[in-house]
Design a protein around this motif. Structure first.
Motif, PDB file in Angstrom:
ATOM      1  N   ARG A  44      62.636  35.895  84.792  1.00  0.00           N
ATOM      2  CA  ARG A  44      63.522  34.643  84.796  1.00  0.00           C
ATOM      3  C   ARG A  44      62.226  33.678  85.706  1.00  0.00           C
ATOM      4  O   ARG A  44      61.581  33.752  86.861  1.00  0.00           O
ATOM      5  N   VAL A  45      62.696  31.986  84.988  1.00  0.00           N
ATOM      6  CA  VAL A  45      61.442  31.510  86.101  1.00  0.00           C
ATOM      7  C   VAL A  45      61.381  31.257  87.079  1.00  0.00           C
ATOM      8  O   VAL A  45      62.971  30.563  87.266  1.00  0.00           O
ATOM      9  N   ARG A  46      60.678  31.030  88.411  1.00  0.00           N
ATOM     10  CA  ARG A  46      61.255  30.647  89.028  1.00  0.00           C
ATOM     11  C   ARG A  46      60.621  29.087  89.518  1.00  0.00           C
ATOM     12  O   ARG A  46      61.264  28.523  90.346  1.00  0.00           O
ATOM     13  N   GLN A  47      59.158  29.020  89.518  1.00  0.00           N
ATOM     14  CA  GLN A  47      58.842  27.932  89.450  1.00  0.00           C
ATOM     15  C   GLN A  47      57.916  27.686  88.165  1.00  0.00           C
ATOM     16  O   GLN A  47      57.305  28.479  87.425  1.00  0.00           O
ATOM     17  N   LYS A  48      58.094  26.594  87.970  1.00  0.00           N
ATOM     18  CA  LYS A  48      56.891  25.879  87.073  1.00  0.00           C
ATOM     19  C   LYS A  48      55.825  24.708  87.359  1.00  0.00           C
ATOM     20  O   LYS A  48      56.649  23.983  87.862  1.00  0.00           O
ATOM     21  N   VAL A  56      55.512  31.128  88.111  1.00  0.00           N
ATOM     22  CA  VAL A  56      56.025  32.164  88.322  1.00  0.00           C
ATOM     23  C   VAL A  56      57.066  32.661  87.930  1.00  0.00           C
ATOM     24  O   VAL A  56      58.532  31.659  88.061  1.00  0.00           O
ATOM     25  N   LEU A  57      56.986  33.809  88.485  1.00  0.00           N
ATOM     26  CA  LEU A  57      58.123  34.885  86.985  1.00  0.00           C
ATOM     27  C   LEU A  57      58.804  35.714  88.301  1.00  0.00           C
ATOM     28  O   LEU A  57      57.757  36.428  89.459  1.00  0.00           O
ATOM     29  N   ASP A  58      60.408  35.461  88.793  1.00  0.00           N
ATOM     30  CA  ASP A  58      60.962  36.832  89.383  1.00  0.00           C
ATOM     31  C   ASP A  58      60.930  37.948  87.780  1.00  0.00           C
ATOM     32  O   ASP A  58      61.687  37.677  87.252  1.00  0.00           O
ATOM     33  N   SER A  72      60.964  45.748  91.304  1.00  0.00           N
ATOM     34  CA  SER A  72      61.386  44.190  91.115  1.00  0.00           C
ATOM     35  C   SER A  72      60.005  43.216  91.795  1.00  0.00           C
ATOM     36  O   SER A  72      59.436  44.117  92.389  1.00  0.00           O
ATOM     37  N   LYS A  74      57.142  39.615  91.946  1.00  0.00           N
ATOM     38  CA  LYS A  74      56.530  38.264  91.402  1.00  0.00           C
ATOM     39  C   LYS A  74      55.729  38.381  90.468  1.00  0.00           C
ATOM     40  O   LYS A  74      54.776  39.097  90.967  1.00  0.00           O
ATOM     41  N   GLN A  76      52.736  35.763  89.233  1.00  0.00           N
ATOM     42  CA  GLN A  76      52.051  34.612  88.882  1.00  0.00           C
ATOM     43  C   GLN A  76      51.319  34.367  87.604  1.00  0.00           C
ATOM     44  O   GLN A  76      49.890  35.079  87.601  1.00  0.00           O
TER      45      GLN A  76
END
Length: 85
Positions: A44-48, A56-58, A72, A74, A76
């Motif tokens: 899931r995209v955390r930040q773009k 940044v993907l979780d 699990s 993160k 980048q």
């Protein structure tokens, strides 16, 4: 089993084609996995950051046998110019 990568507008099967560099990876291992185990990766995209073309993907790896999260973390990544949305 879902390969969706929310927020990128593309399927997870194409993800390798749009990644230029893996900038950082931070993973937490919760349960062991063994050869032959089947796991599902969800992201899931955390930040773009569009100007830097960084996402940044979780991520979670879920055991299909127990339905529990085995890993699990993160990730980048930097995206290719022509593929960034």
């Amino acid at each position: 089993t879902s390969n969706a990568v929310d927020g990128l507008g593309r399927c997870g099967n194409c993800l390798e084609a749009i990644i230029r560099w893996r900038l950082s990876v931070n993973m937490n291992y919760h349960l062991p996995s063994y050869l032959g185990d089947t796991v599902t990766l969800t992201a899931r995209v955390r930040q773009k950051a569009e100007t830097a073309q960084v996402v940044v993907l979780d991520v979670k790896f879920i055991s299909q046998l127990s339905a529990r999260v085995v890993v699990s973390g993160k990730v980048q990544v930097s995206l290719r110019d022509e593929q960034f949305c």
